[in-house]
Design an enzyme around this catalytic site. Sequence first.
Site, mmCIF file in Angstrom:
data_model
loop_
_atom_site.group_PDB
_atom_site.id
_atom_site.type_symbol
_atom_site.label_atom_id
_atom_site.label_comp_id
_atom_site.label_asym_id
_atom_site.label_seq_id
_atom_site.Cartn_x
_atom_site.Cartn_y
_atom_site.Cartn_z
ATOM 1 N N GLU A 6 0.845 -1.205 0.000
ATOM 2 C CA GLU A 6 0.000 0.000 0.000
ATOM 3 C C GLU A 6 0.876 1.249 0.000
ATOM 4 O O GLU A 6 1.712 1.434 0.891
ATOM 5 C CB GLU A 6 -0.902 0.021 1.235
ATOM 6 N N ASP A 53 9.188 5.398 -7.313
ATOM 7 C CA ASP A 53 7.808 5.821 -7.456
ATOM 8 C C ASP A 53 7.822 6.883 -8.540
ATOM 9 O O ASP A 53 8.714 7.732 -8.577
ATOM 10 C CB ASP A 53 7.237 6.369 -6.153
ATOM 11 N N PHE A 79 4.518 1.258 -21.496
ATOM 12 C CA PHE A 79 3.375 0.989 -20.618
ATOM 13 C C PHE A 79 2.790 2.332 -20.155
ATOM 14 O O PHE A 79 3.315 3.403 -20.482
ATOM 15 C CB PHE A 79 3.802 0.138 -19.410
ATOM 16 N N GLY A 80 1.726 2.235 -19.377
ATOM 17 C CA GLY A 80 1.171 3.429 -18.728
ATOM 18 C C GLY A 80 0.755 4.504 -19.725
ATOM 19 O O GLY A 80 0.052 4.254 -20.710
ATOM 20 N N LYS A 89 13.743 5.116 -25.324
ATOM 21 C CA LYS A 89 13.088 5.461 -24.047
ATOM 22 C C LYS A 89 14.085 5.313 -22.906
ATOM 23 O O LYS A 89 14.161 6.158 -22.020
ATOM 24 C CB LYS A 89 11.863 4.574 -23.794
ATOM 25 N N HIS A 91 12.633 9.628 -17.543
ATOM 26 C CA HIS A 91 12.728 10.033 -16.135
ATOM 27 C C HIS A 91 13.386 8.924 -15.308
ATOM 28 O O HIS A 91 14.221 9.175 -14.462
ATOM 29 C CB HIS A 91 11.320 10.353 -15.627
HETATM 30 P P1 IMP Z 1 4.073 3.406 -9.432
HETATM 31 O O1 IMP Z 1 4.324 2.008 -9.888
HETATM 32 O O2 IMP Z 1 3.325 3.509 -8.159
HETATM 33 O O3 IMP Z 1 5.335 4.207 -9.422
HETATM 34 O O4 IMP Z 1 3.086 4.040 -10.500
HETATM 35 C C1 IMP Z 1 3.594 4.598 -11.618
HETATM 36 C C2 IMP Z 1 2.462 4.904 -12.579
HETATM 37 O O5 IMP Z 1 2.823 6.122 -13.243
HETATM 38 C C3 IMP Z 1 2.364 3.826 -13.645
HETATM 39 O O6 IMP Z 1 1.368 2.887 -13.356
HETATM 40 C C4 IMP Z 1 2.022 4.642 -14.876
HETATM 41 O O7 IMP Z 1 0.643 4.896 -14.890
HETATM 42 C C5 IMP Z 1 2.749 5.966 -14.620
HETATM 43 N N1 IMP Z 1 4.127 5.903 -15.160
HETATM 44 C C6 IMP Z 1 5.299 5.900 -14.451
HETATM 45 N N2 IMP Z 1 6.362 5.794 -15.276
HETATM 46 C C7 IMP Z 1 5.852 5.704 -16.510
HETATM 47 C C8 IMP Z 1 6.462 5.538 -17.792
HETATM 48 O O8 IMP Z 1 7.683 5.405 -17.941
HETATM 49 N N3 IMP Z 1 5.619 5.524 -18.828
HETATM 50 C C9 IMP Z 1 4.273 5.653 -18.708
HETATM 51 N N4 IMP Z 1 3.655 5.757 -17.538
HETATM 52 C C10 IMP Z 1 4.437 5.795 -16.446
#
Ligand code: IMP
Length: 196
Positions: free
Chosen positions: A40, A69, A150-151, A173, A178
Amino acid sequence: MKIIFATQNKGKAKEVKALFENSPFEIISLYDLGNNIDIEENGNSFSENAFIKAKAIYNIYKESVIADDSGLAIEQLDERPGIYSARYAGENCTYEDNNLKVIDELKDFPTPHKAKFISCAVFYDGKNEIEAFGELQGKIINEQRGTNGFGYDPIFIPDGFEQTISELDFDIKNQISHRAQSFNKLKDKLVNSLLG
Ligand code: IMP
């Protein structure tokens, strides 16, 4: 030196393993360990959430851990979705749900929709707490393009490019992202403080 990467995200695991190739560190993902724990993330910042993940996994294995994160900050949406990027469209939403929500929220704003990806990468080994940040500037478009990554990758065009990240090669990429910036800085800090 072995380091566990605390993530359930296959895209992130692939990127970070590639970033640590040819380094003194061997990255082991939670998949490699057969662990599908759901941690969480109730912190108030990227840094707090990254350390929550790293410490939760350290407490299980008592081995060095890295975590990140990350998220998307859109200027016209007051930096949302930010730390809520993963579940922006609700619990159990898909990446596509999130992308469509962002496109819908931006439909009445003028273009370009300036945005940036942010990553905070951290290391924890029971005593040392090390962190590093990275950002990728770009803009959001009003359609999803491409299949890589992804994302939010299908709706994000990095500055200096015409393709979305999902239309770019994995290697590109992983040079500009980032996460590449935060983990490359973290790697340098680890070399200096642990092996220096
Ligand atoms: P985390 O896993 O809690 O850090 O959530 C990160 C979220 O931010 C992911 O599920 C994506 O929705 C978005 N995100 C983070 N990095 C990327 C990336 O490199 N590409 C696209 N979305 C990203």
